[in-house]
Design an enzyme around this catalytic site. Structure first.
Site, mmCIF file in Angstrom:
data_model
loop_
_atom_site.group_PDB
_atom_site.id
_atom_site.type_symbol
_atom_site.label_atom_id
_atom_site.label_comp_id
_atom_site.label_asym_id
_atom_site.label_seq_id
_atom_site.Cartn_x
_atom_site.Cartn_y
_atom_site.Cartn_z
ATOM 1 N N GLY A 183 2.131 10.507 3.186
ATOM 2 C CA GLY A 183 0.799 11.083 3.294
ATOM 3 C C GLY A 183 0.561 12.361 2.508
ATOM 4 O O GLY A 183 -0.513 12.943 2.592
ATOM 5 N N TRP A 226 0.109 12.957 -0.754
ATOM 6 C CA TRP A 226 -0.985 12.882 -1.726
ATOM 7 C C TRP A 226 -2.336 12.854 -1.020
ATOM 8 O O TRP A 226 -3.301 13.460 -1.483
ATOM 9 C CB TRP A 226 -0.812 11.659 -2.626
ATOM 10 C CG TRP A 226 0.120 11.902 -3.777
ATOM 11 C CD1 TRP A 226 1.216 12.709 -3.785
ATOM 12 C CD2 TRP A 226 0.028 11.344 -5.095
ATOM 13 N NE1 TRP A 226 1.823 12.676 -5.010
ATOM 14 C CE2 TRP A 226 1.119 11.848 -5.839
ATOM 15 C CE3 TRP A 226 -0.852 10.452 -5.703
ATOM 16 C CZ2 TRP A 226 1.335 11.495 -7.173
ATOM 17 C CZ3 TRP A 226 -0.635 10.101 -7.033
ATOM 18 C CH2 TRP A 226 0.449 10.619 -7.766
ATOM 19 N N ASP A 264 -0.709 1.889 2.600
ATOM 20 C CA ASP A 264 0.724 1.706 2.358
ATOM 21 C C ASP A 264 1.271 0.664 3.325
ATOM 22 O O ASP A 264 0.740 0.483 4.427
ATOM 23 C CB ASP A 264 1.490 3.018 2.533
ATOM 24 C CG ASP A 264 2.803 3.032 1.761
ATOM 25 O OD1 ASP A 264 2.912 3.797 0.792
ATOM 26 O OD2 ASP A 264 3.710 2.257 2.119
ATOM 27 N N ASP A 322 -0.293 -4.337 2.784
ATOM 28 C CA ASP A 322 0.219 -4.536 1.430
ATOM 29 C C ASP A 322 -0.947 -4.451 0.451
ATOM 30 O O ASP A 322 -1.817 -5.324 0.435
ATOM 31 C CB ASP A 322 0.908 -5.900 1.329
ATOM 32 C CG ASP A 322 1.599 -6.121 -0.006
ATOM 33 O OD1 ASP A 322 1.231 -5.455 -0.995
ATOM 34 O OD2 ASP A 322 2.509 -6.965 -0.066
ATOM 35 N N ASP A 361 0.648 6.017 -6.278
ATOM 36 C CA ASP A 361 2.016 6.536 -6.237
ATOM 37 C C ASP A 361 2.942 5.429 -5.731
ATOM 38 O O ASP A 361 4.011 5.693 -5.188
ATOM 39 C CB ASP A 361 2.089 7.759 -5.327
ATOM 40 C CG ASP A 361 3.376 8.553 -5.517
ATOM 41 O OD1 ASP A 361 3.909 8.573 -6.634
ATOM 42 O OD2 ASP A 361 3.854 9.152 -4.531
ATOM 43 N N LYS A 405 1.744 6.216 -11.157
ATOM 44 C CA LYS A 405 3.150 6.530 -11.436
ATOM 45 C C LYS A 405 3.829 5.327 -12.072
ATOM 46 O O LYS A 405 3.553 4.181 -11.714
ATOM 47 C CB LYS A 405 3.867 6.897 -10.137
ATOM 48 C CG LYS A 405 5.368 7.177 -10.314
ATOM 49 C CD LYS A 405 5.991 7.729 -9.063
ATOM 50 C CE LYS A 405 6.122 6.700 -7.962
ATOM 51 N NZ LYS A 405 6.773 7.256 -6.763
#
Length: 259
Positions: free
Chosen positions: A86, A88, A117, A133, A158, A198
């Site tokens: 959490g 970000w 997530d 998902d 991320d 990322k």
């Protein structure tokens, strides 16, 4: 020596080898854990995360990216993919939420953060959390339902797969997640919006960057100071989204598991 004696001796030797192997594995695990613990104690960003009340040192990667490019602003709508634990989302909520008086409900113009997530995320005030998902169409539809036809200013990714230790495999899997996040971003981003993702260095990120450059006015390759030097991770900060992608009406869930 009789066959029975040979059998007993062989069994004894195998047991000794197993014990020796387990002993050295335990030593290696202990040394690795001790090294990790020492690195954490000496890490300035781990210490700063505690001081600034962030859940993870990774929060400072987003802080640095935003300090440089200024893509998080008050009243913005932000989607955080791969959000656990959490950090970000904490950064995003502090940047985009407008202050609301006690007892008042948050209006759409007061900012919005949606965090997604597979892993659980403890509640963050004002943040919508989905433990699902992200790569499944049903999850992306659930995000759009929360948005209620509103366009998004920023999509963050991320996301990372469960690492195998094989860099080529891990690189391919994280690039698949980048592509999944981009495909979704194209259906929700407003023109001029920002996409941040990322990735791991490995070769195909160059082709992905070319793809990004065809969809955004500016694409930056960043390596924040808070990213560990030994890590091959990098971040693409893509600004000024050039246009919308036609949304797919398909509601069939595609259970492609990149994790």
């Amino acid at each position: 020596m009789s066959p029975s004696q040979i059998s007993i001796l062989t069994s004894s030797m195998l047991s000794r080898l197993t014990l020796d192997r387990n002993f050295w594995l335990s030593i290696r695990f202990y040394a690795s854990a001790k090294q990790w613990s020492q690195r954490q104690r000496n890490d300035q960003f781990v210490k700063k995360a505690t001081v600034d009340n962030y859940r993870a040192r990774s929060a400072f990667k987003l802080v640095e990216l935003n300090d440089k490019h200024r893509f998080l602003k008050k009243g913005y709508i932000c989607i955080d993919c791969g959000a656990s634990p959490g950090g970000w989302s904490q950064v995003a909520s502090r940047k985009v939420f407008r202050k609301v008086k006690a007892g008042e409900e948050r209006k759409p113009t007061d900012g919005c953060v949606v965090a997604i997530d597979l892993l659980p995320i403890n509640p963050i005030p004002g943040v919508e959390i989905l433990q699902k998902d992200f790569t499944h169409i049903s999850t992306q539809n659930a995000i759009k339902k929360i948005l209620d036809n509103r366009k998004v200013n920023v999509v963050l990714s991320d996301m990372a797969p469960s690492f195998t230790g094989n860099h080529a495999v891990d690189h391919a899997r994280i690039m698949n997640l980048c592509e999944s996040a981009l495909g979704f971003a194209e259906t929700v981003l407003r023109k001029g919006g920002t996409f941040v993702c990322k990735f791991l260095m490995g070769g195909t990120e160059r082709d992905f960057k070319l793809l990004l450059q065809s969809k955004f006015g500016k694409v930056y390759h960043e390596k924040p100071a808070s990213s560990r030097k030994e890590s091959t991770e990098g971040f693409f900060v893509c600004m000024n989204y050039l246009g919308e992608k036609e949304e797919q009406a398909e509601e069939i869930e595609e259970d492609i598991d990149y994790y």
